[in-house]
Design a protein around this motif. Structure first.
Motif, PDB file in Angstrom:
ATOM      1  N   TYR A   1       0.889  -1.169   0.000  1.00  0.00           N
ATOM      2  CA  TYR A   1       0.000   0.000   0.000  1.00  0.00           C
ATOM      3  C   TYR A   1       0.923   1.214   0.000  1.00  0.00           C
ATOM      4  CZ  TYR A   1      -1.935   3.518   3.362  1.00  0.00           C
ATOM      5  OH  TYR A   1      -2.281   4.659   4.046  1.00  0.00           O
TER       6      TYR A   1
ATOM      7  N   SER B   1      -4.344   3.835  10.918  1.00  0.00           N
ATOM      8  CA  SER B   1      -3.225   3.563  10.021  1.00  0.00           C
ATOM      9  C   SER B   1      -3.678   2.517   9.012  1.00  0.00           C
ATOM     10  CB  SER B   1      -2.039   3.039  10.830  1.00  0.00           C
ATOM     11  OG  SER B   1      -0.945   2.834   9.964  1.00  0.00           O
TER      12      SER B   1
ATOM     13  N   SER C   1      -2.258   0.251   7.121  1.00  0.00           N
ATOM     14  CA  SER C   1      -1.797  -1.135   7.170  1.00  0.00           C
ATOM     15  C   SER C   1      -2.425  -1.933   8.320  1.00  0.00           C
ATOM     16  CB  SER C   1      -0.270  -1.161   7.270  1.00  0.00           C
ATOM     17  OG  SER C   1       0.157  -0.347   8.343  1.00  0.00           O
TER      18      SER C   1
ATOM     19  N   LYS D   1      -2.546   7.400  -0.661  1.00  0.00           N
ATOM     20  CA  LYS D   1      -3.969   7.528  -0.323  1.00  0.00           C
ATOM     21  C   LYS D   1      -4.671   8.354  -1.383  1.00  0.00           C
ATOM     22  CE  LYS D   1      -2.947   7.797   4.654  1.00  0.00           C
ATOM     23  NZ  LYS D   1      -1.475   7.723   4.562  1.00  0.00           N
TER      24      LYS D   1
HETATM   25  C1  DP6 Z   1       5.361   0.554   3.106  1.00  0.00           C
HETATM   26  O1  DP6 Z   1      -0.024   2.027   7.089  1.00  0.00           O
HETATM   27  O2  DP6 Z   1       2.109   3.050   7.973  1.00  0.00           O
HETATM   28  O3  DP6 Z   1       4.447  -0.494   5.031  1.00  0.00           O
HETATM   29  O4  DP6 Z   1      -1.873   4.704   6.544  1.00  0.00           O
HETATM   30  O5  DP6 Z   1      -0.343   6.643   6.661  1.00  0.00           O
HETATM   31  O6  DP6 Z   1      -0.537   5.093   8.618  1.00  0.00           O
HETATM   32  P1  DP6 Z   1      -0.613   5.244   7.109  1.00  0.00           P
HETATM   33  O7  DP6 Z   1       0.596   4.401   6.514  1.00  0.00           O
HETATM   34  P2  DP6 Z   1       1.102   2.947   6.888  1.00  0.00           P
HETATM   35  O8  DP6 Z   1       1.847   2.577   5.520  1.00  0.00           O
HETATM   36  C2  DP6 Z   1       2.402   1.329   5.295  1.00  0.00           C
HETATM   37  C3  DP6 Z   1       3.266   1.381   4.095  1.00  0.00           C
HETATM   38  C4  DP6 Z   1       4.076   0.140   3.829  1.00  0.00           C
HETATM   39  C5  DP6 Z   1       3.345  -0.827   2.903  1.00  0.00           C
HETATM   40  C6  DP6 Z   1       2.223  -1.630   3.505  1.00  0.00           C
HETATM   41  O9  DP6 Z   1       2.251  -1.960   4.702  1.00  0.00           O
HETATM   42  O10 DP6 Z   1       1.327  -1.981   2.725  1.00  0.00           O
END
Ligand code: DP6
Length: 340
Positions: A21, A142, A144, A24
């Motif tokens: 992910y 968050s 993830s 956004k």
């Molecule tokens: C690279 O879930 O930490 O780990 O939604 O802004 O809190 P927010 O971000 P977060 O992003 C995770 C990014 C990643 C890829 C993933 O876990 O899918």
């Protein structure tokens, strides 16, 4: 109602994305640009106790034994408000969390943190929300964390438009085959650029970002087929490629940024070497320098042997697939991870 207290203690495990992910489309609701898919890990988790109590003057938040300041507490209070508004139970809350994850070192501690908090609140307030619905709440803490509400392999659906309910996670497979992850802790310090900031900077400035959603869509359908076959070599190959596409998109942002350290590249080199020698090992990285090796759990000792000259035993965390969140009877002691 005023004199009643509502309490629960939950443990949630972190997850590492095999299909990332990164971005956004709606920052307020945490609606992602793409769907994503991850493996929940047994070895890394957060324990969280919540107590809603009318006798409290205001919300409090203790993390790893430290009372958090107003700014940190406010972030958490905002998240709890989602549940207070939903339930109509408007009581202050005392939250205490213990992380068994090196915080913010790219090991997705926010994933287990918000999954544990959402699960504890769901139980304390007796809301009876299913993990899928709970994931739409957790998402707003968050992104993830949606996937940490499930054990094994979980997928977070990107959903439609600004419809919060359609962007939920679910379990794809319980991962009860020979799969595991070896985490190479290159650096356990707080990451320099949070994923939240990093992904937004990438969207705004990387000319490659426009390719990202279509690459993820392709990788996801390949990954679902590979999981169906329980084919670890396919799963690893797709995950590795997806992660490196994410990181090259990040590198192309302006000003350029990256999450690599010299030791990350060394770990990657060693994975390539062990693979050339016939082991099933594949790497992935997130918003930090640590490298995670996807492999059959049964090959973990052989894989560790390749890394032992460059990394200490404490820097190598082995994990089997973990379960979704569950109630525990008391908070555990903070984990001490000793390495430089
Ligand atoms: C690279 O879930 O930490 O780990 O939604 O802004 O809190 P927010 O971000 P977060 O992003 C995770 C990014 C990643 C890829 C993933 O876990 O899918």
């Amino acid at each position: 109602m005023e004199n009643k207290t509502y309490e629960a203690i939950y443990r949630a495990h972190t997850n590492i994305a095999l299909i990332k992910y990164w971005g956004k489309r709606n920052q307020e609701l945490y609606l992602p640009m793409t769907s994503s898919l991850s493996l929940t890990l047994e070895s890394l988790y957060t324990d969280t106790a919540v107590k809603f109590d009318a006798h409290l003057e205001h919300d409090t938040f203790i993390l790893d034994g430290q009372l958090q300041d107003a700014k940190e507490t406010e972030k958490v209070s905002k998240f709890v408000d989602l549940f207070r508004n939903f339930s109509g139970i408007n009581l202050p809350v005392a939250i205490e969390s213990v992380n068994h994850v090196p915080t913010a070192a790219g090991l997705a501690s926010s994933a287990s943190a918000f999954a544990a908090l959402a699960s504890a609140i769901n139980a304390a307030l007796d809301l009876g929300l299913s993990p899928e619905i709970l994931s739409t709440f957790a998402r707003q803490g968050s992104g993830s964390s949606t996937r940490s509400l499930f054990g094994g392999l979980a997928m977070w659906h990107k959903g439609e438009g600004d419809d919060s309910a359609s962007s939920y996670a679910e379990q794809i497979d319980d991962a009860s085959f020979d799969i595991g992850m070896l985490i190479v802790v290159v650096n356990n310090q707080k990451k320099k650029i949070s994923s939240r900031v990093g992904m937004q900077h990438t969207i705004e400035t990387s000319p490659f970002y426009k390719l990202w959603p279509e690459e993820v869509a392709k990788d996801l359908s390949l990954m679902l087929a590979a999981i169906e076959e329980k084919n670890i070599n396919k799963i690893g190959t797709i995950a590795e490629h997806n992660a490196m596409k994410m990181h090259s998109t990040v590198l192309a942002s302006n000003p350029s940024m990256n999450y690599f350290e010299a030791k990350s590249l060394r770990a990657i080199e060693l994975v390539q070497q062990m693979r050339a020698d016939g082991l099933s090992a594949y790497y992935t990285m997130d918003a930090g320098p640590n490298v995670k090796i996807i492999c059959p759990y049964s090959q973990m000792d052989q894989i560790k042997a390749y890394l032992k000259d460059d990394f200490s035993d404490e820097q190598l965390i082995m994990s089997r697939p973990g379960t979704g969140p569950y109630a525990i009877s008391k908070l555990s002691e903070p984990l001490e991870i000793a390495y430089e």
